[in-house]
Write an enzyme that holds these catalytic residues in place. Structure first.
Site, PDB file in Angstrom:
ATOM      1  N   ASP A  96       0.865  -1.169   0.000  1.00 30.90           N
ATOM      2  CA  ASP A  96       0.000   0.000   0.000  1.00 30.90           C
ATOM      3  C   ASP A  96       0.916   1.237   0.000  1.00 30.90           C
ATOM      4  O   ASP A  96       2.137   1.125   0.146  1.00 30.90           O
ATOM      5  CB  ASP A  96      -0.968  -0.006   1.188  1.00 30.90           C
ATOM      6  CG  ASP A  96      -2.211   0.845   0.897  1.00 30.90           C
ATOM      7  OD1 ASP A  96      -2.157   1.691  -0.020  1.00 30.90           O
ATOM      8  OD2 ASP A  96      -3.230   0.677   1.582  1.00 30.90           O
TER       9      ASP A  96
HETATM   10  C1  BGC Z   1      -5.077   3.209   0.109  1.00 27.84           C
HETATM   11  C2  BGC Z   1      -5.202   2.206  -1.010  1.00 27.84           C
HETATM   12  C3  BGC Z   1      -5.060   2.899  -2.331  1.00 27.84           C
HETATM   13  C4  BGC Z   1      -3.711   3.593  -2.365  1.00 27.84           C
HETATM   14  C5  BGC Z   1      -3.384   4.257  -3.680  1.00 27.84           C
HETATM   15  C6  BGC Z   1      -3.836   4.074  -0.036  1.00 27.84           C
HETATM   16  O1  BGC Z   1      -3.836   5.125   0.866  1.00 27.84           O
HETATM   17  O2  BGC Z   1      -5.068   2.524   1.348  1.00 27.84           O
HETATM   18  O3  BGC Z   1      -6.421   1.515  -0.899  1.00 27.84           O
HETATM   19  O4  BGC Z   1      -5.184   1.985  -3.374  1.00 27.84           O
HETATM   20  O5  BGC Z   1      -3.690   4.576  -1.348  1.00 27.84           O
HETATM   21  O6  BGC Z   1      -4.135   5.377  -3.904  1.00 27.84           O
END
Ligand code: BGC
Length: 757
Positions: free
Chosen positions: A291
């Protein structure tokens, strides 16, 4: 272009027939290509494939002069980047792709990822709403539409679906999930993955999916985002993992790990999750992306000393791609050169990523998704709008309908439409809205105006005020409690109209990432307004707009009709009007329990019996039982609940052994006076087991449409596997003994019987 580059490009292109992704996979063509390419790559280029950047500038303009962007551009051009997120539009992705393909030594294309969570520009209902359809076809259609638009805009890969089982209404991201139940979440996981990916990734209208967040992100303590997760192995295997297993079985191309620690180990550093369970156990062949910055967060968790240690722990544990923490690019090369990390580990991660790029057809033509022409016709098309309206109508849940107040007549003489949410053209678009155009949704007010007869008077009053915003604004909402300036007009309108449609709920930015709330009641003075309106007009229909279960027992109790509409997307108003005026007979069911009070959270129907289950309800006067002394244990509105404009009855339950498993059937009859669709649900309890089992578990459901008076047998066959549970070691275990079953229209169904197996 240098000569070597030209030769290599010709080499890749000529290796790319046949073009059919699946055929190539089956015949081992792609693995052979991946191996040949890998053999040409330097260590630096390999590590580059594991590196994903955020697109921090408009690729259609010049690279900004700030050091960070310049360095990123340089790294992309020298093959040190494998993927990017948030690079947008056909034109932008083409330019970014050029930077990589035309400048780097091997010309390996980038993969472009984006959070296409519930639509790209044409917005679907938020995921929890889609789950409320209990409808594989609807959910699949939704992600097909999202994929078509995103793919036409140059996107190869969505960071969806989010299939974290979510049982705490305080958690803002419950909105992105399929709710509290592992079985329903698994069905949705399959539908979403198959919708995004279609039959093959090389299809120009599909994109790679990413099941997230692996794992247990939805079970954060206190419902507070990013918080610690501490759960038993039994919960991990029986509750958290099944939807991910379903996504993996459906062929999901990628998984995203998660921000949280799970029982002391951050997900990024968990070899148990990523290697043992996912890659070795389930044979997952795709890749795992971290993530955002989460490899680096292992340092903050207190699990890694520094970037080098974090890189080591993440790669060893099976995290293949580093999203924007920029730690792999800094630390991995040294770790390999010092023989702390084996080259084979890097090769495995690189191969997984290259395989998906081949399957997407990016080596055939790195620009194949970036077509401005297709973008123009596909994004926001009429057909897509029709599709999202259909998904939206199926996602609405009729929670209550006393004296058949709904459906309304289209020629009713006057309707008072009240509430700020009713006129909002923005809130129904929801949070995580990708490229949705602000204020582009059909509002509830517009939907009603579109539906009624020419002789009907529709008048609007705002009533209450909810401020909106992207940031922490919830505290401001309560400040508005004292503001009754909109009440007078609303009350007058209610008094003068035949019927009142009152929109209540949340602003769309009250849910989503980082939007946890300790209080899940209605903000501002919405409830007070409802009380005042009911004093002057009993015919009040409450239309809820929200991304989480709300604690609103009095709203439910005091209002004759309540329709749950979530954040229903671009066509929200039209879809809601379809239901309000009976063009569509509602068929949705709750994928989450609605509590009396936030103190019950996390609330889910599949709880354990305990040694002291409360015998006669909470007000029995008994003390030493597992209960609250001030409210019931149960939900106000249980999981699986949802009404129709007709009524259904269940009878003739039959349970019989079938091979190693069991067959359960019941007769479902439409006893009302309209054609309707019911979601018939099967629940099970394994009465005694070496690990105690929940008092009920959803084991199957079927959507059945019946004419007035028509009956149909609903039949469920459960295999031995379906009757089994996971041990604390993750082994699927069947233990013979007594099993109880229920068939009905919600998780409190009463038609029941037992069998000994
Ligand atoms: C979120 C993810 C997301 C990623 C990219 C993160 O803060 O937890 O679910 O896909 O950002 O935007």
């Amino acid at each position: 272009m240098r000569l070597l580059q030209v030769i290599l490009l010709i080499f890749f292109v000529t290796m790319c027939t046949p073009r059919d992704g699946n055929v190539q996979k089956e015949q081992g063509v792609i693995p052979a290509k991946v191996d040949s390419l890998l053999a040409l790559m330097t260590l630096e280029e390999k590590i580059g494939q594991l590196n994903m950047y955020n697109g921090t500038w408009e690729f259609t303009g010049p690279v900004p002069q700030d050091g960070n962007s310049q360095e990123k551009a340089k790294n992309i051009a020298s093959g040190r980047v494998g993927g990017m997120l948030n690079v947008l539009t056909a034109k932008g992705t083409r330019e970014a792709q050029k930077l990589a393909v035309e400048n780097s030594r091997l010309g390996i294309p980038l993969i472009f990822g984006y959070d296409v969570i519930h639509g790209y520009q044409t917005m679907l209902p938020v995921p929890i709403a889609q789950a409320a359809s209990w409808d594989y076809e609807a959910a699949r259609l939704g992600s097909e539409i999202a994929a078509r638009e995103a793919a036409a805009s140059g996107i190869h890969w969505t960071f969806a679906p989010m299939i974290d089982v979510s049982r705490d209404a305080r958690w803002g991201r419950i909105m992105e999930s399929a709710g509290e139940d592992p079985y329903l979440s698994s069905v949705m996981a399959k539908a979403w993955v198959e919708g995004y990916q279609g039959d093959e990734l090389s299809d120009l209208f599909t994109i790679a999916a990413c099941a997230k967040h692996f794992a247990a992100y939805g079970l954060a303590k206190g419902g507070r985002d990013y918080n610690t997760v501490d759960i038993s192995p039994a919960t991990l295997y029986n509750v958290v993992l099944p939807p991910f297993k379903a996504a993996s079985d459906a062929g999901v191309a990628t998984l995203m790990n998660s921000f949280n620690e799970l029982n002391g180990v951050p997900a990024n550093g968990s070899a148990l999750l990523q290697r043992e369970i996912l890659k070795e156990g389930w044979g997952f062949k795709g890749f795992v992306v971290s993530d955002w910055g989460s490899i680096g967060e292992m340092i903050t968790h207190g699990f890694a000393y520094d970037s080098t240690d974090a890189a080591l722990k993440a790669i060893v544990a099976g995290s293949d791609m580093d999203m924007e923490s920029r730690i792999y690019e800094k630390a991995l090369e040294d770790l390999v050169n010092q023989r702390i990390v084996s080259g084979a580990l890097i090769d495995d991660a690189v191969k997984r990523i290259l395989t998906i790029k081949y399957e997407l057809g990016l080596f055939d033509d790195p620009y194949r998704y970036s077509s401005e022409e297709r973008e123009k016709t596909e994004v926001g098309s009429k057909e897509n709008l029709e599709g999202v309206r259909e998904v939206a109508r199926r996602s609405l849940v009729l929670l209550k309908n006393e004296n058949d107040l709904l459906p309304l007549e289209k020629n009713v003489s006057s309707i008072a439409v009240i509430g700020q949410l009713a006129s909002s053209k923005d809130v129904p678009l929801g949070n995580w809205r990708a490229q949705a155009v602000a204020n582009s949704a059909i509002s509830l007010l517009e939907g009603i105006q579109n539906a009624v007869s020419a002789s009907t008077t529709v008048r609007f009053a705002q009533g209450y005020t909810l401020v909106s915003g992207q940031r922490d604004f919830v505290h401001k909402l309560n400040v508005l409690k004292g503001d009754r300036s909109g009440f007078k007009k609303a009350i007058n309108l209610a008094r003068q109209s035949d019927v009142v449609v009152l929109a209540l709920g949340e602003d769309c930015y009250q849910t989503g990432e980082g939007r946890s709330q300790a209080d899940i009641s209605l903000k501002s003075n919405q409830e007070e307004l409802l009380t005042e309106l009911l004093k002057v007009n009993k015919k009040v229909v409450v239309v809820l707009m929200n991304g989480r279960p709300l604690a609103i027992p009095e709203v439910i109790q005091n209002t004759p009709s309540v329709l749950e509409t979530w954040f229903a997307g671009s066509e929200a108003g039209n879809a809601i009007a379809d239901v309000l005026f009976g063009d569509y007979n509602p068929s949705g069911k709750l994928p989450v329990s609605f509590p009396y009070h936030v103190g019950q959270e996390p609330l889910h129907y599949d709880r354990k019996n305990t040694g002291r289950p409360v015998p006669n309800g909470f007000d029995s006067g008994l003390v030493f039982w597992s209960h609250y002394t001030d409210i019931p244990n149960e939900a106000v509105l249980p999981f699986g609940h949802g009404l129709s404009y007709t009524s259904f009855e269940y009878s003739d339950l039959k349970i019989s052994k079938k091979g190693d498993g069991v067959e359960v059937s019941a007769l479902l009859t439409n006893t009302g006076n309209r054609k309707g669709t019911e979601v018939a649900q099967l629940y099970m309890r394994d009465m005694v087991a070496s690990l105690t089992r929940p008092i009920r578990q959803l084991k199957g459901f079927q959507k059945v449409s019946l004419d007035v008076g028509q009956s149909e047998n609903v039949n469920f066959v459960l295999t031995k596997e379906d009757l089994s549970f996971y041990s604390t070691k993750g082994d699927l275990t069947f233990e013979p003994g007594a099993f109880q079953f229920w068939v009905g229209g919600s998780s409190v169904a009463s038609l029941t019987g037992k069998v000994d197996l």
